[in-house]
Design a protein around this motif. Structure first.
Motif, PDB file in Angstrom:
ATOM      1  N   ASP A 107       0.831  -1.207   0.000  1.00  0.00           N
ATOM      2  CA  ASP A 107       0.000   0.000   0.000  1.00  0.00           C
ATOM      3  C   ASP A 107       0.866   1.258   0.000  1.00  0.00           C
ATOM      4  O   ASP A 107       0.544   2.249  -0.678  1.00  0.00           O
ATOM      5  N   ASN A 131       2.236   1.888  -3.473  1.00  0.00           N
ATOM      6  CA  ASN A 131       1.247   2.510  -4.351  1.00  0.00           C
ATOM      7  C   ASN A 131       1.082   3.992  -4.034  1.00  0.00           C
ATOM      8  O   ASN A 131       0.956   4.827  -4.938  1.00  0.00           O
ATOM      9  N   CYS A 134       4.229   6.004  -5.197  1.00  0.00           N
ATOM     10  CA  CYS A 134       4.281   6.085  -6.656  1.00  0.00           C
ATOM     11  C   CYS A 134       3.292   7.120  -7.178  1.00  0.00           C
ATOM     12  O   CYS A 134       3.588   7.863  -8.124  1.00  0.00           O
ATOM     13  N   ARG A 135       2.114   7.166  -6.542  1.00  0.00           N
ATOM     14  CA  ARG A 135       1.133   8.193  -6.935  1.00  0.00           C
ATOM     15  C   ARG A 135       1.652   9.589  -6.628  1.00  0.00           C
ATOM     16  O   ARG A 135       1.299  10.556  -7.317  1.00  0.00           O
ATOM     17  N   GLU A 177      -1.707  -7.963  -8.198  1.00  0.00           N
ATOM     18  CA  GLU A 177      -0.911  -6.754  -7.956  1.00  0.00           C
ATOM     19  C   GLU A 177       0.541  -6.976  -8.352  1.00  0.00           C
ATOM     20  O   GLU A 177       1.200  -6.072  -8.876  1.00  0.00           O
TER      21      GLU A 177
END
Length: 472
Positions: free
Chosen positions: A321, A324, A327-328, A353
């Motif tokens: 998590d 992610n 990276c965003r 994933e």
């Protein structure tokens, strides 16, 4: 004749428990030595008579000499009996000293033996520095300083790297007064107080929790015009964090930034690294969460360290998590990031994933290594999805780097566990076609499985394959 004596020498060396009574070995060395004298240079690999001389005998002799230095109470007497004057030079002395790096006094005795018994041997700075490291590592300080005086007498310079090594080991032993004294006396040795030397002194001060002294040394460093580097900041931040002084570490970074001495990496990354090194994992996780909420992302190296530490504690969902989220927020993962996160996702069965992350790495221009797609393959096998695993493996052979021996070994093992012995046999054949020699137990596993399921013809062909590739 030389190789025959070398074989005898090696066999007797391996089977000897002590060296004081091994007169037969010494006779053997005595026999080898004239051959080296007459016809070889042990470093070039060629003899003066034009023949090629293998280095194995020479390195076997170094191994034997090192064992004598480490274990023999009367090492000088034993070495004298070996009659090895012809091969005692800087290279040999350095190799033996490096091999005996945990035996301070014994190394010193060997070094003195080499100097006094062999007038043709003139020690260089390399041997002196290796001996100084050994004596500092083993805390033989008085002997170490004798060697330093010998270096000065021969006008051999003492490098900043050796001074740093000694200061750090003073710090590890809690001998901060001696470290400070050496630091202040460097001008007597014509050794400059470089950034490396300052860093070692900072390390020593932080080892004894003298943070006030460390901070004063930083101010002196700047006043003298020496520029701090990444290691300077890391040492202080790690020291403060290990003592639970995160606020002081943060204030130090802010002050250095105000003065224009910005660290080579961002301050928050140094704080995260410091917290991880000190074992404060929850604090490090909290700081990264705070950063991402504020729209900042950690350095990729810092994130990799955090992700690896989190995965070791079993908090794999948190790691995925967090990946992610960062990276965003703009993190650019490297190949190491993908290795960590793909393995983590595969381990907890989040194959979809893991697939997405793998395809993202391909889109970023990375050609998948076996270490990237092997965890996904293993996850398929664990869930019994053999057809999906075979299809995925075929795809990776086209898109990624060629499979290596460990990957094929894993495939064969997982197929055998699932009773898919025909597929396992095919992978064995495929390995041999790629000149990857399968392990003996892989052959045994497949042939036994094929026989148990009634496929005796195929089992016989695999046995013949084993004979042909191993030359049995």
């Amino acid at each position: 004749m030389l190789s025959m004596f070398a074989r005898i020498f090696l066999q007797r060396t391996l089977h000897s428990a002590t060296f004081t009574n091994n007169t037969s070995i010494f006779r053997c060395l005595k026999t080898i030595t004239p051959s080296i004298d007459q016809c070889s240079n042990p470093f070039s690999g060629k003899g003066s008579c034009g023949r090629s001389v293998p280095n194995d005998d020479y390195f076997a002799a170094i191994h034997h000499i090192s064992n004598i230095v480490r274990r023999d109470i009367y090492l000088e007497r034993t070495l004298n009996k070996m009659h090895i004057s012809s091969i005692v030079n800087s290279e040999l002395v350095y190799r033996v000293l490096r091999s005996c790096c945990q035996h301070g006094i014994e190394s010193f005795r060997f070094f003195n033996w080499a100097r006094t018994q062999h007038p043709q041997y003139d020690p260089t700075t390399v041997e002196f520095e290796e001996l100084l490291k050994t004596l500092a590592r083993t805390a033989h300080w008085e002997t170490m300083w004798k060697v330093v005086q010998q270096m000065k007498a021969q006008n051999n310079p003492i490098s900043p790297s050796i001074v740093s090594f000694i200061i750090e080991h003073y710090g590890k032993r809690g001998l901060i007064d001696q470290a400070v004294e050496l630091f202040n006396r460097l001008k007597n040795f014509d050794c400059p107080q470089t950034t490396v030397v300052y860093n070692s002194m900072l390390f020593a001060l932080c080892e004894v929790k003298n943070f006030q002294g460390a901070y004063a040394l930083i101010r002196r460093m700047i006043r003298k015009g020496t520029v701090p580097d990444k290691q300077t900041y890391s040492i202080l931040v790690n020291g403060w964090c290990s003592a639970g002084k995160m606020r002081e570490a943060q204030e130090f970074l802010e002050e250095m930034s105000r003065k224009g001495f910005n660290p080579p990496v961002r301050g928050r990354d140094l704080l995260i690294d410091g917290l991880l090194n000190a074992g404060y994992l929850e604090s490090a996780k909290g700081l990264v969460r705070k950063m991402t909420k504020e729209g900042f992302v950690p350095d990729v190296g810092t994130f990799n360290s955090l992700a690896e530490a989190v995965c070791k504690t079993g908090e794999i969902d948190f790691c995925i998590d967090l990946f992610n989220d960062v990276c965003r927020s703009g993190l650019c993962p490297d190949i190491e990031t993908y290795k960590i996160v793909i393995a983590a996702a595969s381990k907890v069965g989040r194959i979809d994933e893991a697939f997405q992350i793998l395809h993202r790495s391909i889109e970023d221009g990375h050609c998948p290594f076996p270490s990237l797609y092997a965890p996904i393959l293993k996850a398929f096998f664990r869930r019994g999805q053999f057809d999906d695993a075979f299809s995925f493996f075929s795809d990776m052979k086209l898109k990624g780097h060629p499979p290596n021996r460990p990957l094929y070994t894993m495939l064969i093992k997982m197929c055998a566990r699932g009773g898919r012995f025909v597929e396992a046999a095919n992978y064995l054949v495929e390995m041999t076609e790629l000149n990857l020699l399968p392990m003996s137990r892989s052959f045994d596993m497949v042939t036994d499985g094929l026989k148990n399921c009634g496929k005796h013809d195929l089992a016989k062909r695999i046995e013949q394959l084993e004979i042909s590739v191993k030359g049995i």
